[in-house]
Motif scaffolding. Structure first.
Motif, mmCIF file in Angstrom:
data_model
loop_
_atom_site.group_PDB
_atom_site.id
_atom_site.type_symbol
_atom_site.label_atom_id
_atom_site.label_comp_id
_atom_site.label_asym_id
_atom_site.label_seq_id
_atom_site.Cartn_x
_atom_site.Cartn_y
_atom_site.Cartn_z
ATOM 1 N N THR A 61 -8.198 7.169 19.132
ATOM 2 C CA THR A 61 -7.366 6.865 17.946
ATOM 3 C C THR A 61 -7.317 4.775 18.268
ATOM 4 O O THR A 61 -7.251 3.963 18.016
ATOM 5 N N ILE A 62 -6.076 5.294 19.933
ATOM 6 C CA ILE A 62 -5.905 3.566 19.868
ATOM 7 C C ILE A 62 -7.198 2.539 20.763
ATOM 8 O O ILE A 62 -7.313 1.650 20.528
ATOM 9 N N LEU A 63 -8.543 3.293 21.694
ATOM 10 C CA LEU A 63 -9.373 2.526 20.925
ATOM 11 C C LEU A 63 -9.837 1.782 20.087
ATOM 12 O O LEU A 63 -10.186 0.815 19.893
ATOM 13 N N THR A 64 -9.345 2.608 18.568
ATOM 14 C CA THR A 64 -9.893 1.881 17.455
ATOM 15 C C THR A 64 -8.948 0.300 17.158
ATOM 16 O O THR A 64 -9.323 0.062 16.794
ATOM 17 N N LEU A 86 -8.027 2.781 13.050
ATOM 18 C CA LEU A 86 -6.389 1.664 12.359
ATOM 19 C C LEU A 86 -7.336 0.331 12.603
ATOM 20 O O LEU A 86 -6.312 -0.854 12.431
ATOM 21 N N ALA A 87 -8.881 0.103 12.367
ATOM 22 C CA ALA A 87 -9.574 -0.670 12.547
ATOM 23 C C ALA A 87 -10.538 -0.496 11.132
ATOM 24 O O ALA A 87 -10.514 -1.902 10.532
ATOM 25 N N HIS A 88 -10.298 0.520 10.231
ATOM 26 C CA HIS A 88 -11.089 0.535 8.968
ATOM 27 C C HIS A 88 -10.410 -0.901 8.352
ATOM 28 O O HIS A 88 -10.827 -1.090 7.366
ATOM 29 N N GLY A 89 -9.086 -1.788 8.368
ATOM 30 C CA GLY A 89 -8.592 -2.790 7.331
ATOM 31 C C GLY A 89 -9.788 -4.111 7.659
ATOM 32 O O GLY A 89 -10.264 -5.164 7.012
ATOM 33 N N SER A 90 -10.005 -3.616 9.558
ATOM 34 C CA SER A 90 -11.215 -5.378 9.735
ATOM 35 C C SER A 90 -12.364 -4.958 8.900
ATOM 36 O O SER A 90 -12.866 -5.661 8.924
ATOM 37 N N VAL A 91 -12.818 -3.408 8.611
ATOM 38 C CA VAL A 91 -13.895 -3.504 8.263
ATOM 39 C C VAL A 91 -14.129 -3.116 6.423
ATOM 40 O O VAL A 91 -14.988 -4.335 6.069
ATOM 41 N N MET A 92 -13.354 -3.722 6.052
ATOM 42 C CA MET A 92 -12.537 -3.499 4.774
ATOM 43 C C MET A 92 -13.007 -5.115 4.389
ATOM 44 O O MET A 92 -13.392 -5.906 3.653
ATOM 45 N N SER A 127 -10.690 -14.330 11.765
ATOM 46 C CA SER A 127 -9.487 -15.582 11.692
ATOM 47 C C SER A 127 -10.450 -16.579 11.574
ATOM 48 O O SER A 127 -10.314 -17.313 11.573
ATOM 49 N N ARG A 128 -11.371 -16.623 12.757
ATOM 50 C CA ARG A 128 -12.229 -17.414 13.037
ATOM 51 C C ARG A 128 -13.231 -18.109 11.621
ATOM 52 O O ARG A 128 -13.551 -19.259 11.197
ATOM 53 N N LEU A 129 -13.813 -16.222 10.968
ATOM 54 C CA LEU A 129 -14.652 -17.002 10.076
ATOM 55 C C LEU A 129 -14.415 -17.610 9.216
ATOM 56 O O LEU A 129 -14.147 -18.235 7.921
ATOM 57 N N ILE A 130 -12.764 -17.099 8.603
ATOM 58 C CA ILE A 130 -12.136 -17.213 7.222
ATOM 59 C C ILE A 130 -11.546 -18.109 7.565
ATOM 60 O O ILE A 130 -11.259 -19.637 6.156
ATOM 61 N N ASP A 190 -9.831 -3.452 16.859
ATOM 62 C CA ASP A 190 -9.690 -3.784 15.473
ATOM 63 C C ASP A 190 -9.166 -5.339 15.937
ATOM 64 O O ASP A 190 -9.374 -6.153 14.969
ATOM 65 N N VAL A 191 -7.816 -5.480 17.447
ATOM 66 C CA VAL A 191 -8.080 -6.433 17.409
ATOM 67 C C VAL A 191 -9.144 -8.144 17.840
ATOM 68 O O VAL A 191 -9.200 -8.783 17.520
ATOM 69 N N VAL A 192 -10.089 -7.711 18.246
ATOM 70 C CA VAL A 192 -11.134 -8.163 18.334
ATOM 71 C C VAL A 192 -11.933 -7.812 17.082
ATOM 72 O O VAL A 192 -12.222 -9.338 17.114
ATOM 73 N N LEU A 193 -11.953 -7.666 16.453
ATOM 74 C CA LEU A 193 -12.443 -8.206 14.410
ATOM 75 C C LEU A 193 -11.417 -9.185 13.913
ATOM 76 O O LEU A 193 -11.894 -9.748 13.030
#
Length: 294
Positions: free
Chosen positions: A92-95, A36-42, A107-110, A99-102
């Motif tokens: 899966t919950i760990l992801t 569920l961190a797939h979007g942040s990787v993208m 958000s800070r960078l962009i 994701d929240v961290v990423l």
């Protein structure tokens, strides 16, 4: 001619969703973890590509972004590997936590900006069968089909692909045959991250204005594709992506005639289709049916 335009746009969007869905499925087949961190990787891959474009050119920047996303995905795999194995739901919950961290970091960078990749096609359009479509969408469709073909060629015809398929089918037996589950897991995550980055690059192009810090949510549009095609089926991920892309584009394009269904029906149409599949065929089109012995 509008129908031709809608179908081309739907197929191109479906190819993009198919790449994202294929990333989900590749990771799941290799590790039984739904990332569920797939979007942040993208988003990370697209962000790296965006800052490299002016320095090294578009093609090299995209390659750098894809490699960066693959590396980040591999790092996430190693972090998740620190957790006790056994309960894949916990992993899966760990992801979600990762994701929240990423998302906070992106958000800070962009900030409030939109990230673009400086593609050379810009807002160019071409004519297909009398319909005008963005050139970027045609390139996305062709690129998606080529990558999908290469993916299946590698996984069906190479020793690497045989090891990946063996480990996903029966990890314990594969380990007894000398196949490292760690290398399979690492490869699965890296490939999934790279595919997500390619899809993200096309999502950042015209006709979209770019991607913002919250664009990681776009990958959730590919979840219906995964469910429809089958959670453990690579071919199903592609077919599901095409079904979702075409459905969403058609419903959105003809939303004026469907106004009685309410605004935004195009965005939720893939999820309505997903619900129907979950009720009628929970394993998806090509997914493996779970056998329960009583």
């Amino acid at each position: 001619m509008k129908l031709v335009q809608v179908l081309v746009l739907g197929l191109s969007l479906g190819a993009i969703y198919g790449l994202i869905a294929l990333g989900f499925v590749t990771i799941f087949k290799g590790t039984k973890v739904f990332n569920l961190a797939h979007g942040s990787v993208m988003i990370f891959g697209v962000y790296v590509a965006s800052i490299l474009t002016d320095r090294i050119g578009f093609a090299a920047a995209v390659a750098g972004g894809v490699l960066a996303a693959a590396l980040l995905a591999a790092i996430l795999d190693r972090i998740i590997a620190l957790a006790p194995r056994g309960d894949h739901l916990v992993l899966t919950i760990l992801t979600v936590g990762l994701d929240v961290v990423l998302v906070a970091e992106s958000s800070r960078l962009i900030g409030t900006n939109f990230i673009t990749v400086g593609d050379p096609w810009g807002s160019q359009t071409i004519s297909l069968l009398g319909a005008t479509v963005p050139l970027t969408r045609v390139i996305a469709l062709v690129t998606g089909l080529v990558l999908i073909g290469v993916f299946f060629l590698i996984f069906q015809k190479t020793r690497f692909g045989i090891r990946m398929r063996a480990a996903s089918a029966d990890s314990e037996t594969a380990a007894l045959m000398g196949i490292s589950q760690r290398s399979v897991s690492l490869s699965s995550w890296a490939i999934g991250g790279g595919l997500a980055a390619v899809a993200g690059v096309f999502l950042a192009m015209f006709p979209n204005p770019g991607l913002d810090a919250h664009a990681h949510l776009l990958v959730f549009h590919a979840i219906p594709a995964v469910i429809i095609g089958g959670l453990d089926s690579s071919g199903g991920a592609i077919l599901g992506g095409l079904i979702v892309g075409i459905t969403q584009t058609i419903v959105t394009s003809y939303s004026a005639s469907l106004s009685f269904l309410g605004e935004g029906i195009g965005d939720i149409s893939p999820y309505i289709l997903m619900i129907i599949f979950l009720l009628v065929r929970p394993s998806g089109i090509f997914g493996t049916k779970e056998l329960v012995r009583v």
